[in-house]
Design a protein around this motif. Structure first.
Motif, mmCIF file in Angstrom:
data_model
loop_
_atom_site.group_PDB
_atom_site.id
_atom_site.type_symbol
_atom_site.label_atom_id
_atom_site.label_comp_id
_atom_site.label_asym_id
_atom_site.label_seq_id
_atom_site.Cartn_x
_atom_site.Cartn_y
_atom_site.Cartn_z
ATOM 1 N N LYS A 70 3.610 0.341 -10.572
ATOM 2 C CA LYS A 70 4.519 0.536 -9.949
ATOM 3 C C LYS A 70 4.739 1.599 -8.581
ATOM 4 N N LEU A 71 4.097 2.924 -9.179
ATOM 5 C CA LEU A 71 3.940 3.914 -8.417
ATOM 6 C C LEU A 71 2.884 3.692 -7.029
ATOM 7 N N GLN A 72 1.890 2.755 -7.553
ATOM 8 C CA GLN A 72 1.004 2.590 -6.244
ATOM 9 C C GLN A 72 1.845 1.866 -5.308
ATOM 10 N N GLN A 73 2.555 0.853 -5.821
ATOM 11 C CA GLN A 73 3.560 0.214 -4.625
ATOM 12 C C GLN A 73 4.651 1.067 -3.925
ATOM 13 N N TYR A 74 5.214 1.978 -4.853
ATOM 14 C CA TYR A 74 6.027 2.921 -4.013
ATOM 15 C C TYR A 74 5.239 3.878 -3.056
ATOM 16 N N ALA A 75 3.943 4.290 -3.458
ATOM 17 C CA ALA A 75 3.167 5.184 -2.435
ATOM 18 C C ALA A 75 3.129 4.222 -1.197
ATOM 19 N N GLU A 76 2.698 2.957 -1.246
ATOM 20 C CA GLU A 76 2.221 2.122 -0.216
ATOM 21 C C GLU A 76 3.372 1.825 0.769
ATOM 22 N N LYS A 77 4.635 1.672 -0.071
ATOM 23 C CA LYS A 77 6.052 1.541 0.749
ATOM 24 C C LYS A 77 6.266 2.714 1.491
ATOM 25 N N ALA A 78 6.117 4.161 0.793
ATOM 26 C CA ALA A 78 6.424 5.426 1.573
ATOM 27 C C ALA A 78 5.438 5.387 2.677
ATOM 28 N N VAL A 79 4.250 5.058 2.544
ATOM 29 C CA VAL A 79 3.365 5.342 3.618
ATOM 30 C C VAL A 79 3.743 4.349 4.768
ATOM 31 N N MET A 80 4.009 3.189 4.490
ATOM 32 C CA MET A 80 4.586 2.039 5.500
ATOM 33 C C MET A 80 5.899 2.500 6.190
ATOM 34 N N ALA A 81 6.641 3.194 5.420
ATOM 35 C CA ALA A 81 7.752 3.985 6.167
ATOM 36 C C ALA A 81 7.637 5.389 6.728
ATOM 37 N N GLY A 82 6.268 5.731 6.837
ATOM 38 C CA GLY A 82 6.079 7.123 7.401
ATOM 39 C C GLY A 82 6.340 8.360 6.610
ATOM 40 N N ASN A 83 6.716 8.307 5.294
ATOM 41 C CA ASN A 83 6.996 9.163 4.380
ATOM 42 C C ASN A 83 5.855 9.609 3.845
ATOM 43 N N ASP A 84 5.173 10.201 4.142
ATOM 44 C CA ASP A 84 3.795 10.887 3.574
ATOM 45 C C ASP A 84 3.983 11.732 2.273
ATOM 46 N N GLU A 85 5.095 12.543 2.501
ATOM 47 C CA GLU A 85 5.257 13.352 1.467
ATOM 48 C C GLU A 85 5.725 12.703 0.359
ATOM 49 N N ASP A 86 6.469 11.777 0.317
ATOM 50 C CA ASP A 86 6.923 11.093 -0.746
ATOM 51 C C ASP A 86 5.615 10.055 -1.298
ATOM 52 N N ALA A 87 4.901 9.680 -0.199
ATOM 53 C CA ALA A 87 3.859 8.820 -0.897
ATOM 54 C C ALA A 87 2.851 9.831 -1.763
ATOM 55 N N LYS A 88 2.926 11.222 -1.326
ATOM 56 C CA LYS A 88 1.964 12.028 -2.118
ATOM 57 C C LYS A 88 2.688 12.214 -3.478
ATOM 58 N N GLN A 89 3.660 12.358 -3.704
ATOM 59 C CA GLN A 89 4.510 12.576 -4.823
ATOM 60 C C GLN A 89 4.245 11.421 -5.880
ATOM 61 N N PHE A 90 4.329 10.185 -5.261
ATOM 62 C CA PHE A 90 4.029 8.938 -6.010
ATOM 63 C C PHE A 90 2.610 8.780 -6.502
ATOM 64 N N LEU A 91 1.547 9.254 -5.675
ATOM 65 C CA LEU A 91 0.258 9.293 -5.874
ATOM 66 C C LEU A 91 -0.043 10.295 -7.018
ATOM 67 N N ALA A 92 0.871 11.562 -6.750
ATOM 68 C CA ALA A 92 0.621 12.701 -7.962
ATOM 69 C C ALA A 92 0.947 12.053 -9.456
ATOM 70 N N GLN A 93 2.000 11.421 -9.346
ATOM 71 C CA GLN A 93 2.417 11.087 -10.769
ATOM 72 C C GLN A 93 1.625 9.711 -11.196
ATOM 73 N N LYS A 94 1.002 9.141 -10.309
ATOM 74 C CA LYS A 94 0.094 7.894 -10.592
ATOM 75 C C LYS A 94 -1.096 8.615 -11.234
ATOM 76 N N SER A 95 -1.354 9.684 -10.684
ATOM 77 C CA SER A 95 -2.652 10.201 -11.145
ATOM 78 C C SER A 95 -2.680 10.610 -12.517
ATOM 79 N N SER A 96 -1.453 11.338 -12.936
ATOM 80 C CA SER A 96 -1.334 12.004 -14.173
ATOM 81 C C SER A 96 -1.337 10.912 -15.228
#
Length: 226
Positions: A70-96
């Motif tokens: 789910k976090l991976q999907q949210y990160a991809e959606k954030a990138v497509m929406a141009g919200n890199d900061e949001d994508a980073k948060q999703f990816l950070a949560q995913k990493s943990s």
């Protein structure tokens, strides 16, 4: 896993302890079967517990994996929406969660391995009990035959002993007869002749001359016509 080794030790010690003090194989096999049935109940309970742990570990792992997806999907959606900061948060949560996923995967693998071993032990114990139960009657039948033969052997020994006693009685009776014969003979030898008997014997021969004189007198009278 400690529980697996513990039950291996229990089952081994059961039969070894019984063999060490076995006097009656029939009773021993019954006791061993009771011990195995008791162990089977314990193994079933532990197997169910380990299998439940496997199920719980698998559920946690699946939930973690689903959350990562789910976090991976949210990160991809954030990138497509141009919200890199949001994508980073999703990816950070995913990493943990990926680190947690590795730990959960290790726990699940161990739980699955333990559950597999416990199921194998459970199935093997069930199989052993079924096999031993099918052989129990044959073992007890052999014990019964052996005990019967043992009784016959003891009876044979008693009969042989009785024969020996009869032979000893024969010898004692023979000795008693000999003693009685000797005593009778000694009594006969010790017997003294009675004086009256001796006088009668003498008179028998003393009377014979008197009878001869009387006969001669009678003959003389007949000759003389007297």
């Amino acid at each position: 896993m400690g529980i697996i080794q513990r039950f291996k030790d229990i089952m081994t010690s059961n039969i070894n302890a019984l063999l060490d003090k076995a006097e009656d194989p029939g009773k021993m096999i019954d006791q061993y079967m009771r011990n195995l049935e008791s162990d089977l109940g314990k193994v079933k309970a532990e197997t169910a517990s380990v299998m439940a742990e496997e199920t719980r570990s698998k559920r946690e792992l699946d939930e973690c994996t689903a959350e990562i997806d789910k976090l991976q999907q949210y990160a991809e959606k954030a990138v497509m929406a141009g919200n890199d900061e949001d994508a980073k948060q999703f990816l950070a949560q995913k990493s943990s969660l990926v680190d947690k996923q590795a730990s959960l995967q290790q726990a699940y693998s161990l739980a699955a391995e333990n559950a597999g071993k416990m199921r194998q032990m459970h199935d093997k114990l069930c199989s052993d009990i079924a096999l031993l139960d099918s052989r129990r009657d044959a073992i007890k039948a052999k014990v019964k035959v052996a005990k019967t033969q043992e009784k016959l052997n003891k009876m044979g020994a008693s009969i042989d002993g009785a024969k020996g006693n009869l032979s000893a009685f024969d010898r004692m009776e023979e000795k008693a007869n000999k003693m009685l014969d000797e005593a009778n003979a000694m009594a006969e030898l010790n017997k003294e002749p009675k004086s009256a008997d001796m006088d009668a014997l003498k008179s028998k021969y003393d009377s014979q001359p008197a009878a001869a004189v009387d006969d001669e007198l009678a003959a003389l009278k007949a000759k003389l016509g007297k």
